[in-house]
Design a protein around this motif. Sequence first.
Motif, PDB file in Angstrom:
ATOM      1  N   GLN A 267      48.125 -25.616   4.881  1.00 29.45           N
ATOM      2  CA  GLN A 267      46.979 -26.091   5.847  1.00 29.45           C
ATOM      3  C   GLN A 267      45.486 -26.053   5.001  1.00 29.45           C
ATOM      4  O   GLN A 267      44.796 -27.187   5.162  1.00 29.45           O
ATOM      5  N   PHE A 268      45.277 -25.147   4.102  1.00 28.53           N
ATOM      6  CA  PHE A 268      44.216 -24.980   3.407  1.00 28.53           C
ATOM      7  C   PHE A 268      44.108 -26.001   2.147  1.00 28.53           C
ATOM      8  O   PHE A 268      43.228 -26.510   1.660  1.00 28.53           O
ATOM      9  N   LYS A 269      45.169 -26.333   1.446  1.00 29.55           N
ATOM     10  CA  LYS A 269      45.376 -27.044   0.440  1.00 29.55           C
ATOM     11  C   LYS A 269      46.112 -28.460   0.450  1.00 29.55           C
ATOM     12  O   LYS A 269      45.291 -29.279   0.168  1.00 29.55           O
ATOM     13  N   SER A 270      47.144 -28.666   0.921  1.00 26.60           N
ATOM     14  CA  SER A 270      47.769 -29.755   1.220  1.00 26.60           C
ATOM     15  C   SER A 270      47.203 -30.573   2.145  1.00 26.60           C
ATOM     16  O   SER A 270      46.920 -31.699   1.955  1.00 26.60           O
ATOM     17  N   ALA A 271      47.200 -30.081   3.536  1.00 30.58           N
ATOM     18  CA  ALA A 271      46.606 -30.753   4.634  1.00 30.58           C
ATOM     19  C   ALA A 271      45.240 -30.780   4.653  1.00 30.58           C
ATOM     20  O   ALA A 271      44.481 -31.840   5.458  1.00 30.58           O
ATOM     21  N   ASN A 272      44.362 -29.883   3.963  1.00 32.63           N
ATOM     22  CA  ASN A 272      42.999 -29.838   4.045  1.00 32.63           C
ATOM     23  C   ASN A 272      42.444 -29.877   5.569  1.00 32.63           C
ATOM     24  O   ASN A 272      41.584 -30.012   5.843  1.00 32.63           O
ATOM     25  N   ASP A 273      43.297 -28.990   6.410  1.00 31.36           N
ATOM     26  CA  ASP A 273      43.135 -28.668   7.796  1.00 31.36           C
ATOM     27  C   ASP A 273      42.483 -27.163   7.784  1.00 31.36           C
ATOM     28  O   ASP A 273      43.429 -26.554   8.155  1.00 31.36           O
ATOM     29  N   TRP A 274      41.364 -26.960   7.218  1.00 32.04           N
ATOM     30  CA  TRP A 274      40.729 -25.425   7.272  1.00 32.04           C
ATOM     31  C   TRP A 274      40.814 -25.135   8.813  1.00 32.04           C
ATOM     32  O   TRP A 274      40.859 -23.747   8.981  1.00 32.04           O
ATOM     33  N   PRO A 275      40.191 -25.647   9.607  1.00 31.20           N
ATOM     34  CA  PRO A 275      40.143 -25.116  11.106  1.00 31.20           C
ATOM     35  C   PRO A 275      41.394 -24.640  11.587  1.00 31.20           C
ATOM     36  O   PRO A 275      41.635 -23.518  11.890  1.00 31.20           O
ATOM     37  N   PHE A 276      42.541 -25.536  11.541  1.00 31.01           N
ATOM     38  CA  PHE A 276      43.970 -24.884  11.742  1.00 31.01           C
ATOM     39  C   PHE A 276      44.578 -23.925  10.949  1.00 31.01           C
ATOM     40  O   PHE A 276      44.981 -22.797  11.540  1.00 31.01           O
ATOM     41  N   GLY A 277      44.326 -23.748   9.603  1.00 34.67           N
ATOM     42  CA  GLY A 277      44.694 -22.724   9.059  1.00 34.67           C
ATOM     43  C   GLY A 277      43.958 -21.514   9.017  1.00 34.67           C
ATOM     44  O   GLY A 277      44.335 -20.580   9.074  1.00 34.67           O
ATOM     45  N   SER A 278      42.500 -21.544   9.415  1.00 41.06           N
ATOM     46  CA  SER A 278      41.812 -20.358   9.882  1.00 41.06           C
ATOM     47  C   SER A 278      42.378 -19.890  11.131  1.00 41.06           C
ATOM     48  O   SER A 278      42.334 -18.544  11.366  1.00 41.06           O
ATOM     49  N   ALA A 279      42.649 -20.651  11.847  1.00 43.53           N
ATOM     50  CA  ALA A 279      43.203 -19.992  13.250  1.00 43.53           C
ATOM     51  C   ALA A 279      44.790 -19.504  13.135  1.00 43.53           C
ATOM     52  O   ALA A 279      44.903 -18.054  13.574  1.00 43.53           O
ATOM     53  N   LEU A 280      45.452 -19.871  12.381  1.00 43.49           N
ATOM     54  CA  LEU A 280      46.479 -19.258  11.706  1.00 43.49           C
ATOM     55  C   LEU A 280      46.472 -17.954  11.295  1.00 43.49           C
ATOM     56  O   LEU A 280      47.081 -17.013  11.460  1.00 43.49           O
ATOM     57  N   SER A 281      45.280 -17.808  10.444  1.00 45.34           N
ATOM     58  CA  SER A 281      45.042 -16.838   9.624  1.00 45.34           C
ATOM     59  C   SER A 281      44.454 -15.694  10.367  1.00 45.34           C
ATOM     60  O   SER A 281      45.340 -14.525  10.224  1.00 45.34           O
ATOM     61  N   PHE A 282      43.910 -16.084  11.730  1.00 45.27           N
ATOM     62  CA  PHE A 282      43.250 -14.849  12.376  1.00 45.27           C
ATOM     63  C   PHE A 282      44.481 -14.509  13.384  1.00 45.27           C
ATOM     64  O   PHE A 282      44.387 -13.259  13.801  1.00 45.27           O
ATOM     65  N   LEU A 283      45.311 -15.324  13.774  1.00 45.15           N
ATOM     66  CA  LEU A 283      46.431 -14.893  14.540  1.00 45.15           C
ATOM     67  C   LEU A 283      47.302 -13.956  13.735  1.00 45.15           C
ATOM     68  O   LEU A 283      47.708 -12.821  14.540  1.00 45.15           O
ATOM     69  N   LEU A 284      47.541 -14.121  12.730  1.00 49.03           N
ATOM     70  CA  LEU A 284      47.998 -13.217  11.767  1.00 49.03           C
ATOM     71  C   LEU A 284      47.299 -11.995  11.655  1.00 49.03           C
ATOM     72  O   LEU A 284      47.757 -10.814  11.777  1.00 49.03           O
ATOM     73  N   MET A 285      46.041 -11.937  11.492  1.00 48.41           N
ATOM     74  CA  MET A 285      45.346 -10.977  11.467  1.00 48.41           C
ATOM     75  C   MET A 285      45.401 -10.036  12.797  1.00 48.41           C
ATOM     76  O   MET A 285      45.265  -8.741  12.979  1.00 48.41           O
ATOM     77  N   TYR A 286      45.019 -10.787  13.887  1.00 48.16           N
ATOM     78  CA  TYR A 286      45.527 -10.084  15.323  1.00 48.16           C
ATOM     79  C   TYR A 286      46.656  -9.382  15.232  1.00 48.16           C
ATOM     80  O   TYR A 286      46.850  -8.338  16.234  1.00 48.16           O
ATOM     81  N   ILE A 287      47.845 -10.126  14.885  1.00 51.20           N
ATOM     82  CA  ILE A 287      49.128  -9.247  14.922  1.00 51.20           C
ATOM     83  C   ILE A 287      48.983  -7.853  14.072  1.00 51.20           C
ATOM     84  O   ILE A 287      49.677  -6.787  14.447  1.00 51.20           O
ATOM     85  N   THR A 288      48.319  -7.953  12.990  1.00 51.71           N
ATOM     86  CA  THR A 288      47.873  -6.816  12.032  1.00 51.71           C
ATOM     87  C   THR A 288      47.058  -5.679  12.767  1.00 51.71           C
ATOM     88  O   THR A 288      47.525  -4.630  12.804  1.00 51.71           O
ATOM     89  N   PHE A 289      46.113  -6.205  13.249  1.00 49.47           N
ATOM     90  CA  PHE A 289      45.034  -5.457  14.327  1.00 49.47           C
ATOM     91  C   PHE A 289      46.244  -4.559  15.477  1.00 49.47           C
ATOM     92  O   PHE A 289      45.693  -3.373  15.713  1.00 49.47           O
ATOM     93  N   GLY A 290      46.869  -5.375  15.910  1.00 49.23           N
ATOM     94  CA  GLY A 290      47.761  -4.799  17.104  1.00 49.23           C
ATOM     95  C   GLY A 290      48.667  -3.827  16.548  1.00 49.23           C
ATOM     96  O   GLY A 290      48.837  -2.684  17.055  1.00 49.23           O
ATOM     97  N   ALA A 291      49.374  -4.040  15.341  1.00 51.58           N
ATOM     98  CA  ALA A 291      50.367  -2.773  14.803  1.00 51.58           C
ATOM     99  C   ALA A 291      49.549  -1.649  14.370  1.00 51.58           C
ATOM    100  O   ALA A 291      49.887  -0.467  14.633  1.00 51.58           O
TER     101      ALA A 291
END
Length: 309
Positions: A267-291
């Motif tokens: 999303q950040f490199k090939s698709a250049n869709d930074w907003p969607f890549g950022s949302a996916l990144s923070f969903l992964l971070m939310y899972i980390t915070f949950g653990a």
Amino acid sequence: MDPWHKFRRIFYSVGIPPTIWLIAFFLAPLGLIWIFSFGEKVGVVGIDITWTLDNYVRSFNPDILKIFAKSLWLAAVATFICLVVGLPVALGIVYAPNKWKGLLLLGIMLPFWTNLLIRTYALIAVLRTRGYVNFTLEWLDGAARWFLELFGMGGIALAILGERFQALELLYNDNAVILGLVYVHLPFMVLPLYAALERLDRSYLEASLDLGAGHLRTLWNVVVPLALPGIISGLIITFIPALGSFLTPDLLGGPDSAMIATIIERQFKSANDWPFGSALSFLLMYITFGALAIRALMARRRGGDGMGG
């Protein structure tokens, strides 16, 4: 101990530089990515911050959820294998002679001194079609056939060994990704387990053995409960980086073995869709915070039970 406000000048001189560094190079970029997650892609590289939740809604697309689930599964399997392998290794280091403990711990930490990319390419050299594993199996197959044919048992060789050895497909599948994750993250499991087991009172183990319990029963009923804080810490420390691993699945996995970090990178490199890549990144971070929150909750309950007892 004297309170810190009696030494304000020393406290500020020591604390302010790392605080500025943390804010400038960690919190500020992280906050920027969080803001991007509420934006929209404009043109090729533009981002319009509209505070929309569409990117998070897109994250619940069945295809993305499938990749999330697969990432969780691969990371969980790798973490479990690290626990099964790491516990005996940690026990072996704990009960090793003192003169060997330092060298054994050094051997566990030695992979950290080598770049991850180099280690991954080394694993590729082992697993590829003409790699060391297939080469060894092919040599063993040839040696067995030669030995049987030497004694006039060529027919038996064909019956037992079948056709000539065909190279195994060990790369570009889920098994290769799991093996790579275990290979990379095993030290993260061994070190917390060693720290927890080193603090155990060995008299409990001796009492268990003296009362007739076998080694496996002592391990399960005595060692595991006493070392549970270290086991939980090892599980979390291993699972979180394994879940967010990018290089290992990208190099060892095929198209069907992509993990969520691979999708974020695209999303950040090939698709250049930074907003969607950022949302996916923070969903992964939310899972980390949950653990981490679950770990803290379990530690608090265990501490409360101990105080209550």
